[in-house]
Scaffold this motif. Structure first.
Motif, PDB file in Angstrom:
ATOM      1  N   ARG A 101       0.812  -1.212   0.000  1.00 57.78           N
ATOM      2  CA  ARG A 101       0.000   0.000   0.000  1.00 57.78           C
ATOM      3  C   ARG A 101       0.850   1.269   0.000  1.00 57.78           C
ATOM      4  O   ARG A 101       0.331   2.351  -0.272  1.00 57.78           O
ATOM      5  CB  ARG A 101      -0.914   0.016   1.223  1.00 57.78           C
ATOM      6  CG  ARG A 101      -1.972  -1.082   1.198  1.00 57.78           C
ATOM      7  CD  ARG A 101      -2.794  -1.067   2.479  1.00 57.78           C
ATOM      8  NE  ARG A 101      -3.430   0.220   2.650  1.00 57.78           N
ATOM      9  CZ  ARG A 101      -4.640   0.544   2.168  1.00 57.78           C
ATOM     10  NH1 ARG A 101      -5.301  -0.368   1.462  1.00 57.78           N
ATOM     11  NH2 ARG A 101      -5.165   1.720   2.369  1.00 57.78           N
ATOM     12  N   ALA A 102       2.140   1.147   0.280  1.00 54.68           N
ATOM     13  CA  ALA A 102       2.998   2.333   0.330  1.00 54.68           C
ATOM     14  C   ALA A 102       3.322   2.803  -1.080  1.00 54.68           C
ATOM     15  O   ALA A 102       3.418   1.995  -2.012  1.00 54.68           O
ATOM     16  CB  ALA A 102       4.287   2.015   1.085  1.00 54.68           C
ATOM     17  N   PRO A 103       3.489   4.102  -1.284  1.00 57.77           N
ATOM     18  CA  PRO A 103       3.861   4.611  -2.611  1.00 57.77           C
ATOM     19  C   PRO A 103       5.251   4.170  -3.007  1.00 57.77           C
ATOM     20  O   PRO A 103       6.144   4.035  -2.160  1.00 57.77           O
ATOM     21  CB  PRO A 103       3.768   6.130  -2.455  1.00 57.77           C
ATOM     22  CG  PRO A 103       3.918   6.371  -0.981  1.00 57.77           C
ATOM     23  CD  PRO A 103       3.318   5.188  -0.297  1.00 57.77           C
ATOM     24  N   ARG A 104       5.435   3.937  -4.300  1.00 55.45           N
ATOM     25  CA  ARG A 104       6.724   3.469  -4.809  1.00 55.45           C
ATOM     26  C   ARG A 104       7.676   4.621  -5.123  1.00 55.45           C
ATOM     27  O   ARG A 104       8.885   4.448  -5.087  1.00 55.45           O
ATOM     28  CB  ARG A 104       6.509   2.629  -6.066  1.00 55.45           C
ATOM     29  CG  ARG A 104       5.722   1.351  -5.832  1.00 55.45           C
ATOM     30  CD  ARG A 104       6.508   0.384  -4.968  1.00 55.45           C
ATOM     31  NE  ARG A 104       5.790  -0.855  -4.759  1.00 55.45           N
ATOM     32  CZ  ARG A 104       4.953  -1.069  -3.766  1.00 55.45           C
ATOM     33  NH1 ARG A 104       4.733  -0.109  -2.883  1.00 55.45           N
ATOM     34  NH2 ARG A 104       4.331  -2.220  -3.638  1.00 55.45           N
ATOM     35  N   ARG A 105       7.158   5.761  -5.454  1.00 50.53           N
ATOM     36  CA  ARG A 105       7.983   6.921  -5.808  1.00 50.53           C
ATOM     37  C   ARG A 105       7.914   7.942  -4.688  1.00 50.53           C
ATOM     38  O   ARG A 105       6.838   8.377  -4.295  1.00 50.53           O
ATOM     39  CB  ARG A 105       7.521   7.541  -7.129  1.00 50.53           C
ATOM     40  CG  ARG A 105       7.664   6.609  -8.329  1.00 50.53           C
ATOM     41  CD  ARG A 105       7.181   7.300  -9.601  1.00 50.53           C
ATOM     42  NE  ARG A 105       7.364   6.457 -10.765  1.00 50.53           N
ATOM     43  CZ  ARG A 105       6.495   5.543 -11.181  1.00 50.53           C
ATOM     44  NH1 ARG A 105       5.361   5.361 -10.491  1.00 50.53           N
ATOM     45  NH2 ARG A 105       6.721   4.806 -12.252  1.00 50.53           N
TER      46      ARG A 105
END
Length: 318
Positions: free
Chosen positions: A95-99
């Motif tokens: 669920r965490a953003p990749r960028r």
């Protein structure tokens, strides 16, 4: 430190399950009992609600997978981590953003003339702000953690323990044990292994060999170059860097006091320790964030430092 070669080496039994959590009931820990109890209560509540309309055999068939999942979560482990904690971290990672972008505020959208779509026409999501635990590095070399206090880094040398006699080994162990017993707060010890490249050293010796005053010295230098090349080709050389991290929430003075106390205490077991200043702290953190990157340049001024021009022989600045 007293050195008696006839002393027998100190031996201590360390249990294999030294990190095992305490068992409360039936060999289960508190975490395992909590998972099994919650699963049992859910199954019992479902049985009380569905008992009038569902046959016992059908309910039992449906409850077996639920009980199996709860059992796996309670007793299972993955990569040395409890299964429930591993699944929780996996969900957070997905669920965490990749960028991420280093910024102090929210990330604004790019202008309309900037291409923000992929090759398939999908619009790229905006990067999320990068939140690091460290706020900066103070002038004393402390890592500012904001509300979590400050951290001092201490670089420690290694000791050739296996080459010492039994009496010397006992003295080293006793000195290290006294430092451990004096600790009143957690300390993190980080040991990093880095590959050593001998190519630069060998090339420098090869280039300077013709300038030696005697042909025998030149021949010895070239022989040493061949030895270094052969050593690098046959073995993977490693350099171990030991760093101690002292975190304290009582102020920068307490943090530095703990670091300097460790330097004096480790000197008793022949460990050379040094409290890192601001540039060395920044270089150590940069090396930890990018282990495979090149080493930081030597002699570069830290961020925010005032750089003055050098004065030549005739007074001009350059």
């Amino acid at each position: 430190m007293a050195r008696r070669d006839n002393d027998p080496p100190m031996r201590a039994r360390v249990p294999a399950d030294v990190e095992r959590k305490d068992a409360l009931l039936f060999g289960c820990t508190f975490r395992q009992l909590t998972i099994l109890t919650v699963a049992g209560l859910l199954i019992y509540t479902a049985w009380m609600a569905l008992n009038p309309i569902v046959a016992p055999l059908a309910f039992l068939i449906g409850a077996i997978p639920v009980a199996g999942v709860a059992f796996v979560l309670a007793v299972g482990r993955h990569d040395g981590i409890d299964m429930d904690a591993w699944l929780w971290h996996a969900i957070r990672y997905r669920r965490a953003p990749r960028r991420l972008a280093p910024t102090t505020g929210p990330v604004t959208a790019a202008p309309a003339w900037v291409q923000t779509t992929t090759g398939r026409g999908d619009k790229l999501p905006l990067p999320a702000p990068l939140r690091l635990p460290a706020k900066g590095i103070t002038a004393d070399g402390l890592v500012d953690l904001g509300p979590d206090g400050t951290t001092a880094l201490v670089s420690a040398s290694t000791v050739a323990f296996g080459l010492r006699s039994a009496g010397e080994q006992n003295g080293l162990v006793a000195g290290f044990g006294r430092w451990l017993n004096s600790l009143d707060a957690p300390v993190q010890i980080v040991v990093r292994a880095q590959r050593v490249d001998l190519t630069t050293v060998a090339d420098r010796i090869h280039d300077l060999a013709p300038t030696l005053p005697h042909p025998a010295l030149e021949q010895a230098a070239l022989s040493h170059v061949a030895f270094l090349d052969d050593l690098a080709a046959q073995r993977e050389l490693l350099h171990r860097q030991v760093t101690l991290a002292f975190r304290d929430q009582r102020g920068a003075g307490h943090t530095l006091h703990r670091a300097w106390h460790a330097v004096r205490a480790l000197a008793a077991c022949e460990v050379t320790a040094t409290v890192l200043d601001s540039p060395n702290t920044a270089a150590t953190l940069a090396g930890c964030l990018d282990p495979t990157g090149p080493p930081p340049p030597v002699g570069v001024a830290p961020d925010g430092a005032v750089i003055h021009g050098a004065t030549g022989r005739e007074g001009e600045q350059w």
